[in-house]
Scaffold this active site. Structure first.
Site, PDB file in Angstrom:
ATOM      1  N   CYS A   1       0.828  -1.209   0.000  1.00 28.13           N
ATOM      2  CA  CYS A   1       0.000   0.000   0.000  1.00 28.13           C
ATOM      3  C   CYS A   1       0.868   1.268   0.000  1.00 28.13           C
ATOM      4  O   CYS A   1       2.049   1.240   0.391  1.00 28.13           O
ATOM      5  CB  CYS A   1      -0.893   0.038   1.234  1.00 28.13           C
TER       6      CYS A   1
ATOM      7  N   GLU B   1       0.695   3.840   1.964  1.00 23.10           N
ATOM      8  CA  GLU B   1       1.099   4.280   3.301  1.00 23.10           C
ATOM      9  C   GLU B   1       2.357   3.552   3.755  1.00 23.10           C
ATOM     10  O   GLU B   1       3.274   4.135   4.330  1.00 23.10           O
ATOM     11  CB  GLU B   1      -0.031   4.014   4.314  1.00 23.10           C
TER      12      GLU B   1
HETATM   13  N1  THU Z   1      -4.372   0.303  -1.007  1.00 21.88           N
HETATM   14  C1  THU Z   1      -3.493   1.218  -0.510  1.00 21.88           C
HETATM   15  O1  THU Z   1      -2.549   1.636  -1.197  1.00 21.88           O
HETATM   16  N2  THU Z   1      -3.686   1.662   0.760  1.00 21.88           N
HETATM   17  C2  THU Z   1      -4.656   1.210   1.597  1.00 21.88           C
HETATM   18  O2  THU Z   1      -4.631   1.517   2.780  1.00 21.88           O
HETATM   19  C3  THU Z   1      -5.750   0.391   1.073  1.00 21.88           C
HETATM   20  C4  THU Z   1      -5.483  -0.250  -0.245  1.00 21.88           C
HETATM   21  C5  THU Z   1      -4.174  -0.198  -2.375  1.00 21.88           C
HETATM   22  C6  THU Z   1      -3.810  -1.649  -2.475  1.00 21.88           C
HETATM   23  C7  THU Z   1      -4.266  -1.996  -3.873  1.00 21.88           C
HETATM   24  O3  THU Z   1      -3.216  -1.679  -4.767  1.00 21.88           O
HETATM   25  C8  THU Z   1      -5.432  -1.045  -4.119  1.00 21.88           C
HETATM   26  O4  THU Z   1      -5.373  -0.057  -3.110  1.00 21.88           O
HETATM   27  C9  THU Z   1      -6.794  -1.696  -4.096  1.00 21.88           C
HETATM   28  O5  THU Z   1      -6.975  -2.412  -2.941  1.00 21.88           O
END
Ligand code: THU
Length: 137
Positions: free
Chosen positions: A53, A55
């Site tokens: 992710c 973050e």
């Molecule tokens: N995702 C994030 O980057 N941060 C989060 O806290 C939630 C999900 C991303 C992971 C994936 O690449 C996309 O969002 C869809 O789930």
């Protein structure tokens, strides 16, 4: 560093996302205790579970560089990079924040109109922390 500027840096970070599978672009901008900022984006993988992710990308970049104190993070995301509503951090990212941040760590969750401010305590109550692990909290 203002919350508004941190939000702008999260939006810029979102443009770096590698998302061939979900199409959801996510960006984060992490404000360190010394005033420096680390940006992160989500990076997906054909095998799905190695996906990281936005973050955590920001946190891991900062921790690699020696940072251990953090003030705030701005997070934004949306399908094809279009922000329609807040994109709250997933549970795994919340636990990574808990490793380094106290209850008063600020999160600016970007939505179509602006951003909402919440604390880590708001989004991760009754959490397992390093102090709990050490038996001192
Ligand atoms: N995702 C994030 O980057 N941060 C989060 O806290 C939630 C999900 C991303 C992971 C994936 O690449 C996309 O969002 C869809 O789930």
């Amino acid at each position: 560093m203002t919350p508004e500027k941190l939000v702008e840096l999260a939006k810029e970070a979102m443009t770096h996302a590698y998302v061939p599978y979900s199409g959801y672009k996510v960006g984060a901008a992490l404000l360190c205790g010394d005033g420096s900022v680390y940006q992160g984006c989500n990076i997906e993988n054909a095998s799905y579970s190695p996906t990281v992710c936005a973050e955590r990308t920001a946190f891991f970049k900062a921790v690699y560089d020696g940072h251990r104190a953090f003030e705030a993070i701005a997070v934004c995301g949306g399908k094809d990079g279009v922000i329609t509503g807040a994109f709250p951090p997933c549970g795994v990212c919340r636990q990574v924040m808990r490793e380094f941040c106290d209850d008063d760590f600020l999160l600016y969750l970007v939505d179509a109109e602006g951003f909402e401010t919440v604390t880590l305590a708001d989004i991760l109550p009754h959490s397992f922390s390093p102090k709990k692990h050490l038996g001192i909290g």
